[in-house]
Design an enzyme around this catalytic site. Sequence first.
Site, short mmCIF file in Angstrom:
data_model
loop_
_atom_site.label_atom_id
_atom_site.label_comp_id
_atom_site.label_asym_id
_atom_site.label_seq_id
_atom_site.Cartn_x
_atom_site.Cartn_y
_atom_site.Cartn_z
N ASP A 1 78.04 -89.18 -2.14
CA ASP A 1 77.65 -90.18 -3.04
C ASP A 1 76.21 -89.84 -3.52
OD1 ASP A 1 76.87 -90.59 -0.31
OD2 ASP A 1 76.35 -92.55 -0.87
N GLU B 1 76.37 -93.04 2.16
CA GLU B 1 74.89 -92.86 2.50
C GLU B 1 74.01 -93.65 1.54
OE1 GLU B 1 71.20 -90.88 3.51
OE2 GLU B 1 72.10 -91.06 1.53
#
EC number: 3.5.1.18
Length: 381
Positions: free
Chosen positions: A71, A137
């Site tokens: 991500d 994250e």
Amino acid sequence: MYINYLKDLIGFKSVTPESDGAIEYIDDLLKQHGFKTEIKIFGDSKSEQATNLYAVFGSNEPNICFVGHVDVVPAGNHELWHNASPFKASHQDGKIYGRGAVDMKGAIACFLAASLDFIKNNTGFKGSISFLLTSDEEGKAKHGTKEMLQYIYDQGHKMDFAIVGEPTCEKEIGDTIKIGRRGSVNFKLNIEGLSGHVAYPHKANNPLPCLIKILNELTNIRLDKGTEFFQSSNLEVTNIDVGNNTSNVIPASTEASFNIRFNNLHSAETLAKQVEEIIKRYCKEYKVDYKLEYSSSADSFIQNPNDKIKDFADIVERVLKIKPEFSTSGGTSDARFVKDYCPLVEFGLLSETAHKINEYTKISDLQKLYDVYYNFLMEIL
């Protein structure tokens, strides 16, 4: 191959906590090369769901695990990017531009290439190689690495050493290895006074003078002098709000938010106690009420450099001809979860352009990172 892998990964619009196919792409690639893989989706609501991957080649010890995230943060104004497309890799002047190039799709690409080349060139090696990847994250980090670690350990998997591919290096590849991180605690302070007309201050109780005194002391207090591996703990005020747009009204209340990044001399609880003692003293003096809330997203941690950490540092120095510095600087990362399971290092690309418009990595830096990863696998396995 790391260049092709990186270009492909940048093409996925994996804005946290979305994978947008990036996890599935890696899953397919690793399956083709003999990895056993499992994708798990954690999170109750659609907006919080995270896609996670665990993949392993071999079953023997030691297991070297690469931990990372696909991500990325939002790209901002697309028109300001090369080719106006942050999710289409742009290859110019020996650099690859694109959101996630350094944070951290570049490191994923390098470890993919290094591990697949290592497996191809070293049949029957003594250990095993694994990947633990998440799409959660950069955001809340609730349903990513933390939950996946618990899941794989419940399934009987074990990691002996982890490499977290965060962009750790400062000026050149190899100058910094992270072996710990500062903790982070957020505070919200609300002070209740008594509103009134500014012409009649004796009929009111302005909460702002009290808040100003509190924040002045908090921002000037020296929490500590730092340690061998940590800089001194630091408090930053992030917001002050009175909700009062009228110039002739004394506000009824005021709110302030602040954050402390702290080293291993403190915990969130000890800092909260210290902060509240200061607040309580001034609120008593100014005869106002207060409410203090705090939440910690990460504790501070530090690892004593063990044999494998030293081995990794030796590989960096031997391959890149630069002596790395052990560091704990920067923000929080998923290393805070991994450290409860095995020793680790954080080592990746340069951090300079992370989260910025026109994020990029030099191709020469990718080669250096690949070389370190490959040679470490050769040394340990």
